[in-house]
Design a protein around this motif. Structure first.
Motif, short mmCIF file in Angstrom:
data_model
loop_
_atom_site.label_atom_id
_atom_site.label_comp_id
_atom_site.label_asym_id
_atom_site.label_seq_id
_atom_site.Cartn_x
_atom_site.Cartn_y
_atom_site.Cartn_z
N LEU A 1 29.11 39.77 -48.33
CA LEU A 1 29.34 38.77 -49.37
C LEU A 1 28.58 39.17 -50.62
O LEU A 1 27.51 39.80 -50.52
N TRP A 2 29.13 38.79 -51.76
CA TRP A 2 28.51 39.14 -53.03
C TRP A 2 29.03 38.23 -54.13
O TRP A 2 30.05 37.56 -53.97
N TRP A 3 28.31 38.18 -55.24
CA TRP A 3 28.73 37.38 -56.39
C TRP A 3 28.26 38.06 -57.67
O TRP A 3 27.27 38.82 -57.67
N ALA A 4 28.95 37.79 -58.75
CA ALA A 4 28.62 38.39 -60.05
C ALA A 4 27.35 37.75 -60.60
O ALA A 4 27.06 36.58 -60.33
N PRO A 5 26.58 38.49 -61.40
CA PRO A 5 25.38 37.91 -62.01
C PRO A 5 25.68 36.65 -62.82
O PRO A 5 24.85 35.73 -62.88
N GLU A 6 26.87 36.60 -63.44
CA GLU A 6 27.25 35.42 -64.24
C GLU A 6 27.61 34.21 -63.38
O GLU A 6 27.70 33.09 -63.89
N ALA B 1 13.31 37.28 -49.84
CA ALA B 1 13.26 37.70 -48.44
C ALA B 1 14.65 37.74 -47.83
O ALA B 1 14.85 38.36 -46.78
N GLU B 2 15.62 37.10 -48.48
CA GLU B 2 16.97 37.05 -47.94
C GLU B 2 17.80 38.28 -48.31
O GLU B 2 18.91 38.43 -47.81
N ALA B 3 17.28 39.13 -49.18
CA ALA B 3 18.06 40.27 -49.66
C ALA B 3 17.21 41.53 -49.66
O ALA B 3 16.02 41.50 -49.99
N GLU B 4 17.84 42.64 -49.29
CA GLU B 4 17.11 43.92 -49.28
C GLU B 4 16.81 44.38 -50.70
O GLU B 4 15.71 44.86 -50.99
N GLY C 1 26.62 49.86 -55.50
CA GLY C 1 26.04 49.38 -56.74
C GLY C 1 26.44 47.96 -57.10
O GLY C 1 26.01 47.44 -58.14
N THR C 2 27.25 47.31 -56.29
CA THR C 2 27.65 45.92 -56.55
C THR C 2 26.43 45.01 -56.51
O THR C 2 25.62 45.07 -55.58
N ALA C 3 26.28 44.18 -57.53
CA ALA C 3 25.13 43.27 -57.60
C ALA C 3 25.23 42.18 -56.56
O ALA C 3 26.33 41.76 -56.18
N ASN C 4 24.09 41.74 -56.10
CA ASN C 4 23.97 40.57 -55.22
C ASN C 4 24.79 40.72 -53.94
O ASN C 4 25.44 39.78 -53.49
N THR D 1 31.59 33.03 -54.59
CA THR D 1 31.08 34.11 -53.75
C THR D 1 32.24 34.81 -53.06
O THR D 1 33.13 34.17 -52.49
N ARG D 2 32.25 36.12 -53.12
CA ARG D 2 33.28 36.93 -52.46
C ARG D 2 32.87 37.20 -51.02
O ARG D 2 31.69 37.36 -50.71
#
Length: 383
Positions: free
Chosen positions: A371-376, A278-281, A317-320, A307-308
């Motif tokens: 804000l975003w972060w890599a899957p790893e 619910a926190e992410a589209e 297309g950036t994940a998360n 987290t960036r």
């Protein structure tokens, strides 16, 4: 002050990974009850010779009770404790190859530094020459030579702590038990003393067992950390594994700062798991080989420093990728911590290193940010 590099010694030391290694200390299905309260609950744990081991957890989790049973101040209600292959059942503290350093230091105020160090040696009937030699060795080890004739009230907190350590080490126990030993020191002195403890432990080649509720202390000094809760072991691993690969929300939340986002598994392939939240589209993605059924409730845990954060949107297309508003800011000198409120109201922490003294457009309160972060960078948790 360290006298030699500890890296090569500590880096190569991992007997817990050797299936043929015999532990020095073994708690075998140990339970301790006080009336109707279970302080330690069916706990099994191995600690190896020359290991610096930390018992970490909140007050009342059973860590001090576990140490006191090893020292002989308490007896297990059930189970067995062995040290060097010998069952410790019924053996009084003074007949065990252990010594304990208490948080209060418990120094004799009427004795000098060297008198405090020599006390236990005199009780053991050592000769004057042997006592003098051992006291001199301990004074040098703990850098207290110039304070030998002083009494405890003439020393600083850090110096009293070193006297207590020297006294505990003078009898050369197989295992030194440290019960919140640095709790009375200020932060800077505590940090310096942690490295001194590590150097002394490696130099002497002894086994140290420390009880602490200070996660930073445990992560600094220990080869391995046991995280406890309600008398049970939740996870036992190296500091790096505890921090980077927590096995539960409890460990992830207890060790350091972390953001935990709940959702449901929507798919898994190629070492990637997607979670609808619910926190992410868009679905969130985490690198994981976990075999969890679709629609299973799960959590993504991600550390603030992984987290960036930016005023500008990341590439398409950036994940998360999430958006939010700066709710609060804490400037810590080396780091700045941002509290970011998501549209649904959840607040995430983002830490950024202050690499330069000034920035062209600093992020400020009420700014709209991405804000975003890599899957790893995230960890998938199922409990």
């Amino acid at each position: 002050m360290a006298t030699r590099a500890l890296g090569p010694v500590r880096r190569s030391f991992a007997p817990w990974n050797d299936p043929t290694a015999v532990p020095l200390i073994r708690f075998d299905k140990v339970t301790k009850r006080f009336g109707g309260f279970t302080a330690v609950d069916d706990l099994t744990l191995d600690i190896h010779e020359r290991e610096f081991f930390a018992l970490l957890g909140p007050s009342g989790c059973g860590k001090t009770t576990l140490m006191r049973m090893l020292a002989g101040f308490e007896e297990p209600t059930e189970g067995r404790i062995t040290l060097g292959g010998e069952d410790m059942a019924g053996r009084p503290p003074y007949r065990r190859p252990t010594n304990m350093m208490f948080q209060s230091y418990a120094l004799f105020p009427h004795m000098t530094v060297e008198g405090n160090i020599a006390f236990g040696l005199k009780q053991d009937g050592m000769t004057k020459g042997e006592i003098a030699s051992r006291v001199e060795e301990m004074l040098k080890l703990t850098r207290l030579e110039s304070f030998a004739k002083r009494k405890p009230h003439q020393l600083s907190g850090g110096q009293r702590q070193r006297v207590a350590l020297a006294r505990s080490l003078a009898k050369k126990p197989k295992v030194l038990l440290l019960d919140e030993p640095l709790g009375a020191l200020d932060k800077k002195l505590r940090q310096d003393t942690q490295f001194e403890l590590m150097d002394i432990q490696v130099t002497l080649g002894l086994t140290f067992l420390i009880v602490t509720h200070d996660q930073e202390e445990a992560m600094t000094v220990a080869d391995r950390v046991a995280v406890m809760d309600k008398g049970k072991l939740i996870q036992v691993a190296t500091p790096g594994e505890i921090y980077e690969q927590p096995n539960s929300r409890y460990v992830a939340d207890f060790i350091g700062d972390i953001n935990i986002i709940e959702g449901r598994i929507t798919g898994a392939s190629g070492g990637r798991v997607t979670i609808g939240s619910a926190e992410a589209e868009a679905p969130l993605t985490v690198a994981s080989e976990a075999d969890l059924a679709k629609d299973t409730t799960a959590w993504i845990a991600v550390r603030p420093e992984k987290t960036r954060l930016s005023l500008d949107a990341p590439p398409a297309g950036t994940a998360n990728a999430l958006t939010g508003t700066i709710f609060d800011i804490a400037y810590l000198g080396d780091w700045t911590v941002y509290l970011v409120q998501l549209p649904g109201g959840k607040i995430l922490r983002v830490s950024q290193a202050n690499m330069t003294r000034t920035v062209e457009r600093p992020i400020s309160w009420d700014d709209k940010v991405h804000l975003w972060w890599a899957p790893e960078a995230g960890v998938l948790l199922s409990r």
